[in-house]
Design an enzyme around this catalytic site. Structure first.
Site, short mmCIF file in Angstrom:
data_model
loop_
_atom_site.label_atom_id
_atom_site.label_comp_id
_atom_site.label_asym_id
_atom_site.label_seq_id
_atom_site.Cartn_x
_atom_site.Cartn_y
_atom_site.Cartn_z
N SER A 124 0.83 -1.21 0.00
CA SER A 124 0.00 0.00 0.00
C SER A 124 0.85 1.25 0.00
O SER A 124 0.32 2.34 -0.21
CB SER A 124 -0.96 0.00 1.18
OG SER A 124 -0.41 -0.60 2.30
N HIS A 145 -3.17 -3.42 -5.99
CA HIS A 145 -3.48 -2.93 -4.65
C HIS A 145 -4.97 -3.07 -4.35
O HIS A 145 -5.80 -2.33 -4.86
CB HIS A 145 -3.03 -1.45 -4.53
CG HIS A 145 -3.20 -0.89 -3.16
ND1 HIS A 145 -3.49 0.43 -2.92
CD2 HIS A 145 -3.11 -1.48 -1.94
CE1 HIS A 145 -3.57 0.62 -1.60
NE2 HIS A 145 -3.35 -0.51 -1.00
N GLU A 157 -6.19 -0.85 -7.44
CA GLU A 157 -5.27 0.07 -8.11
C GLU A 157 -4.19 -0.79 -8.79
O GLU A 157 -3.49 -1.56 -8.13
CB GLU A 157 -4.61 1.02 -7.11
CG GLU A 157 -5.57 2.00 -6.47
CD GLU A 157 -4.90 2.92 -5.44
OE1 GLU A 157 -5.48 3.96 -5.13
OE2 GLU A 157 -3.80 2.59 -4.94
N ASN A 195 -4.61 6.59 -1.18
CA ASN A 195 -3.92 7.00 0.04
C ASN A 195 -3.28 8.37 -0.10
O ASN A 195 -2.96 9.02 0.89
CB ASN A 195 -2.86 5.97 0.45
CG ASN A 195 -3.50 4.82 1.21
OD1 ASN A 195 -4.59 4.98 1.77
ND2 ASN A 195 -2.85 3.68 1.23
#
Ligand code: NAD
Length: 504
Positions: A124, A145, A157, A195
């Site tokens: 991540s 991801h 992702e 993120n």
């Protein structure tokens, strides 16, 4: 490298923790033979047993067919040595989040699997480019991801490092779709898409707490009123302050300490004190047995206060929404060319925040937050919590009146400190700005950012939908006001957004 479609390929999942078990389940449900490996002896078997128990519980509840579950479980084999995985066509790695461990694992795998096997990492936060460094065939390594919990969260992702073969990224993109996911392409940059873009969601709340602008309960209520499932404070309590702080810290460091991503002292204190949120029983809120959840003031709808003159300033969707919230027989004039949005009421101003403080704008002024219950919706439809602040120079009578007017518009006014951009406006503007910068830097497309934020963190709309609703000039104006107020790098406008402002 010849990239074959991955339709029926055998999948090796390495790491049988929360993520690995979920990935194994999803792959097996899509029909792949799956091998599950963990360095801890017995861990892969345990994970398989746990999965069997949870799937069988769903059968008992009538949510899954017994036969389908039996087939899924029959496809998952726990293996005790990586050597058994020579026939895998795809490896998905979900081990500990450490660069050396991931590099070591892929290096070892290159000696076991075939030269055409695709290597995917579920990291991540670590650079996909860095994980691929030193591999014999770095082009076959790609980020895949997933989000937690894997079986429920729709987003994947697909992250390309500098050396990732585009055909490998495309194969993982297509495979993710086959597995029932929504895939988005991302370039390997700190935080990838979700993120990274999500940082301001937490950071703005923490900044407001640091300056004592509002309580966690008020911040959460104001953000929830915009359609978010959880407010930032309750969400940080759920994620765990240690985890949330670590992600912020890693994005900050990876961006060479760019102040835009600077972690918060407020959160640092919580981490230092072991007040990590739900898992320790105390974060912003107490989770002790019997602890009452803090409530906010709830105001009931009020009739329109008496007035002599009422004029609606501004034009566009938000001005129209304010108009629609008035009783249909209210005698209202219009000033569509005004440079602000809101109401002039008997010489006083009730203004939508443009990023400047009420006190800066005058004496008989109050500012209110963005009434955003998802793009296109109108205020006045529910008792939605909305932050507002009167000028420090306002007469007491106007301060009382301003709150009544907001109630009459169907809002649930929450008085906060006279802080620039209040709560929601500054949060949304910063999310839009971060998304704009991601697009500017080629991390992802605008469509990918919209999908990622809605599916990866359940935002009620994508950042570019908000941009469309609010308009680049207003978003830039708000950010410029924040920048002028706080100075420093945090609120600098993305060059991409500035271009949109100039083109508007
Ligand atoms: P976890 O701690 O639940 O599981 C990790 C597992 O990997 C453990 O069972 C451990 O024994 C095993 N392991 C460690 N080193 C190993 C090695 N060298 N070889 C084989 N097995 C090894 O962790 P998790 O939450 O499942 O996270 C795994 C990965 O997924 C991390 O890279 C993490 O950043 C990423 N991720 C986690 C989440 C999340 O919300 N938990 C979300 C997205 C991505």
């Amino acid at each position: 490298m010849n990239v074959e479609p991955l339709n029926d390929t055998t999948v090796l999942v390495v790491g049988a923790g929360i993520m690995g078990a979920g990935i194994a389940q999803v792959a097996a449900q899509a029909g792949h033979p799956v091998m599950l490996f963990d360095m801890r002896a017995g861990a892969a078997l345990d994970a398989r047993d746990k999965l069997a128990a949870s799937l069988q519980a769903l059968v008992a509840k009538g949510k899954l067919q017994a036969e389908a579950v039996a087939q899924t479980l029959a496809r998952i084999a726990a293996i005790e040595s990586l050597q058994q995985a020579a026939g895998a066509g795809l490896v998905v790695e979900a081990i500990v989040e450490k660069l050396d461990a991931k590099r070591g694992l892929f290096h070892a795998l290159e000696g076991i699997v075939s030269a055409t096997c695709i290597l995917a990492t579920n990291t991540s936060s670590i650079s996909v480019t860095a994980i691929a460094n030193g591999l014999q065939h770095p082009g076959r390594l790609v980020g895949m991801h997933f989000f937690n919990p894997v079986p429920l969260m729709k987003l994947v992702e697909v992250v390309s490092g500098l050396q990732t073969n585009p055909a490998v990224a495309e194969a993982i993109y297509a495979l993710s779709k086959r597995w029932g996911k929504v895939a988005v392409h991302a370039r390997s940059t700190p935080g990838f898409i979700v993120n990274r873009i999500a940082r301001p969601f937490y950071a703005e709340a923490l900044a407001l707490l640091q300056e004592q602008a509002a309580t966690p309960a008020v911040l959460d209520a104001c953000v929830r009123a915009a359609g978010f499932r959880m407010g930032p404070c309750e969400l940080m309590d759920l994620i765990g302050h240690d985890t949330n702080f670590a992600v912020t810290q890693s994005v900050f460091e990876a961006n060479f300490f760019d102040k835009r991503y600077q972690p918060s002292l407020v959160q640092r204190e919580l981490v230092d004190g072991g007040l990590l949120g739900r898992k320790t029983g105390q974060g912003f809120y107490s989770y002790a047995e019997g602890a009452a959840k803090p409530t906010i003031n709830a105001f009931s709808a009020a009739a329109l206060p008496p007035f002599n003159s009422l004029c609606l300033h501004g034009s566009g969707a938000l001005a129209e929404a304010l108009l629609a919230a008035l009783p249909s027989d209210a005698a209202v004039q219009r000033a569509p060319d005004s440079d602000w949005t809101g109401f002039a009421i008997d010489g006083c101003q009730l203004r939508l925040t443009d990023g400047r403080c009420a006190t800066q704008l005058g004496a008989d002024v109050a500012v209110f937050d963005l009434p955003l219950q998802g793009p296109g919706s109108t205020p006045g439809s529910a008792q939605q919590a909305l932050a507002w602040a009167p000028s420090a120079r306002a007469a007491a009578a106007w301060t009382a009146q301003a709150a009544l007017w907001l109630q009459a518009l169907g809002l649930n006014p929450q008085r906060v400190a006279d802080t620039p951009g209040l709560v929601l406006a500054r949060t949304i503007a910063m999310l839009v700005n971060e998304a704009a910068d991601a697009v500017h830097q080629g991390v992802c497309s605008a469509d990918a950012a919209n999908a990622a934020m809605q599916l990866g963190v359940n935002y009620p709309a994508g950042p570019f939908a908000w941009l469309q609703l609010w308009g680049a000039p207003s978003v830039c104006q708000l950010l410029d006001a924040l920048d002028a107020h706080y100075r420093g790098e945090r609120y600098r406008v993305s060059p991409w957004l500035r271009q949109q402002q100039w083109s508007a």
